[in-house]
Design a protein around this motif. Structure first.
Motif, PDB file in Angstrom:
ATOM      1  N   VAL A 280       0.860  -1.189   0.000  1.00  0.00           N
ATOM      2  CA  VAL A 280       0.000   0.000   0.000  1.00  0.00           C
ATOM      3  C   VAL A 280       0.893   1.235   0.000  1.00  0.00           C
ATOM      4  N   LEU A 281       0.829   2.014  -1.085  1.00  0.00           N
ATOM      5  CA  LEU A 281       1.605   3.254  -1.202  1.00  0.00           C
ATOM      6  C   LEU A 281       0.650   4.432  -1.113  1.00  0.00           C
ATOM      7  N   VAL A 282       0.896   5.331  -0.157  1.00  0.00           N
ATOM      8  CA  VAL A 282      -0.010   6.461   0.095  1.00  0.00           C
ATOM      9  C   VAL A 282       0.765   7.764   0.003  1.00  0.00           C
ATOM     10  N   SER A 283       0.419   8.595  -0.973  1.00  0.00           N
ATOM     11  CA  SER A 283       0.988   9.933  -1.070  1.00  0.00           C
ATOM     12  C   SER A 283       0.069  10.893  -0.328  1.00  0.00           C
ATOM     13  N   SER A 284       0.646  11.712   0.562  1.00  0.00           N
ATOM     14  CA  SER A 284      -0.187  12.638   1.330  1.00  0.00           C
ATOM     15  C   SER A 284       0.651  13.793   1.843  1.00  0.00           C
ATOM     16  N   HIS A 285      -0.010  14.961   2.015  1.00  0.00           N
ATOM     17  CA  HIS A 285       0.625  16.100   2.662  1.00  0.00           C
ATOM     18  C   HIS A 285       0.294  16.144   4.153  1.00  0.00           C
ATOM     19  N   LEU A 286      -0.587  15.247   4.613  1.00  0.00           N
ATOM     20  CA  LEU A 286      -1.027  15.268   6.001  1.00  0.00           C
ATOM     21  C   LEU A 286      -0.153  14.340   6.826  1.00  0.00           C
ATOM     22  N   MET A 287       0.947  14.899   7.354  1.00  0.00           N
ATOM     23  CA  MET A 287       1.892  14.080   8.110  1.00  0.00           C
ATOM     24  C   MET A 287       1.235  13.444   9.331  1.00  0.00           C
ATOM     25  N   SER A 288       0.304  14.156   9.965  1.00  0.00           N
ATOM     26  CA  SER A 288      -0.332  13.628  11.168  1.00  0.00           C
ATOM     27  C   SER A 288      -1.095  12.347  10.857  1.00  0.00           C
ATOM     28  N   GLU A 289      -1.708  12.279   9.672  1.00  0.00           N
ATOM     29  CA  GLU A 289      -2.445  11.074   9.298  1.00  0.00           C
ATOM     30  C   GLU A 289      -1.503   9.937   8.960  1.00  0.00           C
ATOM     31  N   LEU A 290      -0.408  10.233   8.296  1.00  0.00           N
ATOM     32  CA  LEU A 290       0.557   9.188   7.964  1.00  0.00           C
ATOM     33  C   LEU A 290       1.248   8.658   9.204  1.00  0.00           C
ATOM     34  N   GLN A 291       1.499   9.538  10.178  1.00  0.00           N
ATOM     35  CA  GLN A 291       2.158   9.088  11.404  1.00  0.00           C
ATOM     36  C   GLN A 291       1.317   8.030  12.099  1.00  0.00           C
ATOM     37  N   ASP A 292       0.016   8.125  11.983  1.00  0.00           N
ATOM     38  CA  ASP A 292      -0.880   7.177  12.636  1.00  0.00           C
ATOM     39  C   ASP A 292      -1.011   5.859  11.873  1.00  0.00           C
ATOM     40  N   VAL A 293      -0.656   5.835  10.581  1.00  0.00           N
ATOM     41  CA  VAL A 293      -0.968   4.646   9.792  1.00  0.00           C
ATOM     42  C   VAL A 293       0.230   4.053   9.061  1.00  0.00           C
ATOM     43  N   ALA A 294       1.235   4.854   8.716  1.00  0.00           N
ATOM     44  CA  ALA A 294       2.349   4.357   7.897  1.00  0.00           C
ATOM     45  C   ALA A 294       3.416   3.700   8.757  1.00  0.00           C
ATOM     46  N   GLY A 295       3.960   2.591   8.265  1.00  0.00           N
ATOM     47  CA  GLY A 295       5.075   1.944   8.927  1.00  0.00           C
ATOM     48  C   GLY A 295       6.403   2.297   8.294  1.00  0.00           C
ATOM     49  N   HIS A 296       6.362   2.732   7.036  1.00  0.00           N
ATOM     50  CA  HIS A 296       7.579   3.076   6.294  1.00  0.00           C
ATOM     51  C   HIS A 296       7.315   4.395   5.563  1.00  0.00           C
ATOM     52  N   LEU A 297       8.374   5.143   5.305  1.00  0.00           N
ATOM     53  CA  LEU A 297       8.219   6.441   4.652  1.00  0.00           C
ATOM     54  C   LEU A 297       9.281   6.629   3.576  1.00  0.00           C
ATOM     55  N   ILE A 298       8.821   7.070   2.418  1.00  0.00           N
ATOM     56  CA  ILE A 298       9.714   7.484   1.344  1.00  0.00           C
ATOM     57  C   ILE A 298       9.539   8.988   1.186  1.00  0.00           C
ATOM     58  N   VAL A 299      10.620   9.725   1.391  1.00  0.00           N
ATOM     59  CA  VAL A 299      10.593  11.182   1.291  1.00  0.00           C
ATOM     60  C   VAL A 299      11.276  11.579  -0.008  1.00  0.00           C
ATOM     61  N   ALA A 300      10.546  12.314  -0.863  1.00  0.00           N
ATOM     62  CA  ALA A 300      11.077  12.742  -2.155  1.00  0.00           C
ATOM     63  C   ALA A 300      11.360  14.233  -2.139  1.00  0.00           C
TER      64      ALA A 300
END
Length: 301
Positions: A183-203
Motif C-alpha cells: 500500500v503506497l499512500v501519497s499525502s501532505h497530512l503528516m499527522s495522518e501518515l504518522q498514525d498509519v504508515a510503517g515506512h516512509l519514502i521522502v522525495a
C-alpha cells in the motif's frame, strides 16, 4: 502475484522541467508506505508511471516484476486512486463501477461489495456529478479495490474526508496492509501518515531524500532533545544556557532543550532554583522529521 513495486532510476522531463531525477525505491507488501515531499517533488509523476499513464525517459517501474502495460486484467493486479474527479458525472456511482468491472471481467456482485465497503451503498444510484469531494474519494477507493488487487496506490486519499471518514480510511489502509498487500499512500497530512504508515519514502526535487521506517525517522529527528515545562520560562532558559544547552521556545510554558540530557536538565534547573513541572525525552512528530529532511528541497518557502 508478488505484491512488490520496484521503482528504479526513473528520469522524466516535461519541457524544461525535470520532474524525476533517478527516483528509486521499493514498496513491499504487508506495510503502509507513505510517499511524501514538497510540491514538485515528483510523487504524482512517479505514481502515474507505475500505472502506465506516463512513460519515463529512463528507468523502470515494475509491479510484481512486470510493467503495468503488460498486465492482463490490470485492476486485479494494481488498484489506484490518483484523481477522484476522473469520472463521468452523468453516470451513477454504481454504473461508474460497473463500467470498470466489465472491462476486467468482474460482475455486479463485486461492485455492490465494494460500494458497501466504502459506505456508498445508499448513494450508489445517484449521479456521481452530484457527489461531494469526500464521496468522490470513496468512489475512487471503491474503484481501486474492485479487482481485489495485491498492490494499491493512493494519491492524497484523505482529501475531502470528514473526521469520521479519516478514521475509517486509517482502518482501511491498515487492514489492506495487514492482509499482505503493498500500500503506497501519497499525502501532505503528516499527522495522518504518522498514525498509519510503517515506512516512509521522502522525495525532493525528483529523487529520494530518505527511505526508512517511520519510527527510525522520528527517533533520528528527536536527536536526544529534552522537552521541558516550566512556569519560569525566562529563568529556565538562562540557567540552561549557562549549562551549555541550546533552548527553543515551543509554547507558553514549554521549551525544547538540546545539548543536555534529561538528568542534566534537571540538575541545572535544580541548582538554579528554577521550578519545573515536567522533563522528558523529546519525541519529534513525523512533521518535524519531514520538515528537516525536505528543508533544501522546497521550491517556495
Amino acid at each position: 502475484m508478488d505484491a512488490t513495486v520496484e521503482v528504479n532510476g526513473l528520469r522524466k522531463r516535461f519541457g524544461a522541467t525535470r520532474a524525476l531525477d533517478d527516483m528509486t525505491f521499493t514498496v513491499r507488501p504487508g506495510v503502509v508506505t507513505g510517499f511524501v515531499g514538497p510540491n514538485g517533488a515528483g510523487k504524482s509523476t512517479t505514481m502515474r508511471i507505475v500505472v502506465g499513464l506516463d512513460r519515463p525517459d529512463e528507468g523502470s517501474a515494475l509491479v510484481g516484476g512486470a510493467a503495468y502495460r503488460t498486465l492482463k486484467r490490470p485492476l486485479t493486479h494494481v488498484g489506484a486512486l490518483l484523481d477522484a474527479s476522473a469520472l463521468q458525472p452523468s453516470r451513477t456511482g454504481r454504473d461508474h463501477l460497473l463500467w470498470l468491472a466489465r472491462s476486467q471481467g468482474l460482475g455486479p456482485r463485486r461492485v455492490d461489495e465494494v460500494l458497501g465497503l466504502v459506505g456508498l451503498g445508499p448513494a450508489a444510484r445517484r449521479k456521481a456529478g452530484g457527489y461531494s469531494l469526500g464521496m468522490r474519494q470513496r468512489l475512487g477507493i471503491a474503484a481501486a479495490l474492485l479487482g481485489d488487487p495485491p498492490v494499491l496506490l493512493f494519491d492524497e486519499p484523505f482529501n475531502g474526508l470528514d473526521p469520521e471518514g479519516i478514521v475509517w480510511i486509517r482502518g482501511l489502509l491498515r487492514s489492506l496492509a495487514d492482509g499482505g498487500r503493498a500500500v503506497l499512500v501519497s499525502s501532505h497530512l503528516m499527522s495522518e501518515l504518522q498514525d498509519v504508515a510503517g515506512h516512509l519514502i521522502v522525495a525532493g526535487r525528483g529523487r529520494v531524500v530518505a527511505d526508512r521506517d517511520v519510527e527510525g525517522l522520528i527517533a533520528a529527528a528527536s536527536d536526544g532533545r529534552v522537552s521541558l515545562r516550566t512556569t519560569a520560562r525566562e529563568d529556565a532558559m538562562e540557567a540552561l544556557a549557562r549549562a551549555g544547552a541550546t533552548v527553543t521556545v515551543t509554547g507558553t510554558d514549554a521549551l525544547t532543550v538540546s545539548g543536555l540530557t534529561a538528568a542534566g536538565t534537571v540538575a541545572a534547573l535544580t541548582a538554579a532554583g528554577v521550578p519545573f513541572a515536567e522533563v522528558s525525552a523529546h519525541r519529534a512528530t513525523l512533521e518535524e522529521a519531514y520538515m528537516e529532511l525536505t528543508r533544501e528541497s522546497v521550491e517556495f518557502r
